[in-house]
Design an enzyme around this catalytic site. Sequence first.
Site, PDB file in Angstrom:
ATOM      1  N   ARG A  93     -21.495 109.995  -2.290  1.00  0.00           N
ATOM      2  CA  ARG A  93     -21.861 108.946  -3.234  1.00  0.00           C
ATOM      3  C   ARG A  93     -21.797 109.520  -4.645  1.00  0.00           C
ATOM      4  NH1 ARG A  93     -21.153 105.585   0.180  1.00  0.00           N
ATOM      5  NH2 ARG A  93     -22.613 104.024   0.951  1.00  0.00           N
TER       6      ARG A  93
ATOM      7  N   GLU B 113     -18.402 102.396  -9.471  1.00  0.00           N
ATOM      8  CA  GLU B 113     -17.081 102.168  -8.905  1.00  0.00           C
ATOM      9  C   GLU B 113     -16.744 100.682  -8.978  1.00  0.00           C
ATOM     10  OE1 GLU B 113     -16.892 103.776  -4.987  1.00  0.00           O
ATOM     11  OE2 GLU B 113     -16.994 105.850  -5.670  1.00  0.00           O
TER      12      GLU B 113
ATOM     13  N   HIS C 212     -12.098 106.745  -3.756  1.00  0.00           N
ATOM     14  CA  HIS C 212     -12.893 106.267  -2.617  1.00  0.00           C
ATOM     15  C   HIS C 212     -11.976 105.770  -1.493  1.00  0.00           C
ATOM     16  CE1 HIS C 212     -17.234 104.824  -1.711  1.00  0.00           C
ATOM     17  NE2 HIS C 212     -16.612 105.182  -0.598  1.00  0.00           N
TER      18      HIS C 212
END
Length: 349
Positions: free
Chosen positions: A248, A277, A296
């Site tokens: 994270r 994000e 990601h």
Amino acid sequence: MGMKAVHTFFIEGFPDFITYEELLTDAGIEVHKTFCMNKDDIVKNCAEADGIIAIGGKMVPEYYFGEEAFKEFNKCKVIACMSTGYDSVDVEAATRHGICVVNVPDYCIEEVSDQVMALILGCSRKFYKVLPLVRNGRWTLSPDVMAQLRPVPRLMGQTLGLIGFGNIPRAVVHKARAFGMRVITYSPHVPEAMFAVFRIEAVGLDQLLAESDYVSMHAALTPHTEKMMSMEQFKKMKPTAYFINTARGGLVDEQALHTALTEGIIAGAGLDVLEPEPPVISNPLLTLDNVLVTGHFGHYSEESHVELFRRPWEEVARVLQGQWPRGLVNPEVKEKATSKWGTHFGKPL
């Protein structure tokens, strides 16, 4: 059954939704879909739901599903998060209200552990420098190019430090050892017996930072771990070390990381996650030439994509038919849930 489940979307831009409504409708459970922009929408649309499938949400400390919402949830027995993380749910509050919190704990283990190794290898072989040079017509056999790449130490024999020791870092252990790496971990909440099973040394955080050539983040994001990697921690790493994060973005003080990367406090970073994000285009980490950023993407494979979307539907169906879910985040909820919803709750069918 007269039960209702809400499939609630509360982030924008999540692609390629796959639904398995038949897993609920075949059991007589009514499905409603809703898009929620904020916590008020959550309360309004989910107050009468028996179960909730949640997609997305903000990171801690601003929970989408918290005490305020749970006071209005009259029938909710389960919130199933379509992810490994459950940052949008106040788990302690859910437990007090007898609500099972469910995630997909074995989702994308192979994919993310592969991504960890890919980032380690990319940093080790300095792809962040090699690829731009080659694309600009600079071949690595050239003495001046090699001078820009050195030093390039052999990966075998180097130390990988894992912060956290859940399913993904456990998968990393075997892959890192295949490259001849020594692996250590800092994970104070994992039973010692687990370290023995994997033949891995558990150390304190300071020791891990000091000894590791690669530090890989695998902690859950909670109010206690938010920005746990700050300047104090980066200064304890070797100047030749790399920081890897596939967990994270919120676990890291990005300003401190940027300083550590630009001032030579650490050698580089491999990042699959940032905060927020998608990142703002002005995020300075995106401009550095000693950083690999992979957007990601580490979770994705064709197989994991299907698994991610199917599992929450299965879990909600399981709970609303009287069984305990398989991916129960808060097992301490069982006594409260059984008392609140009846002695039949959790009884296998």
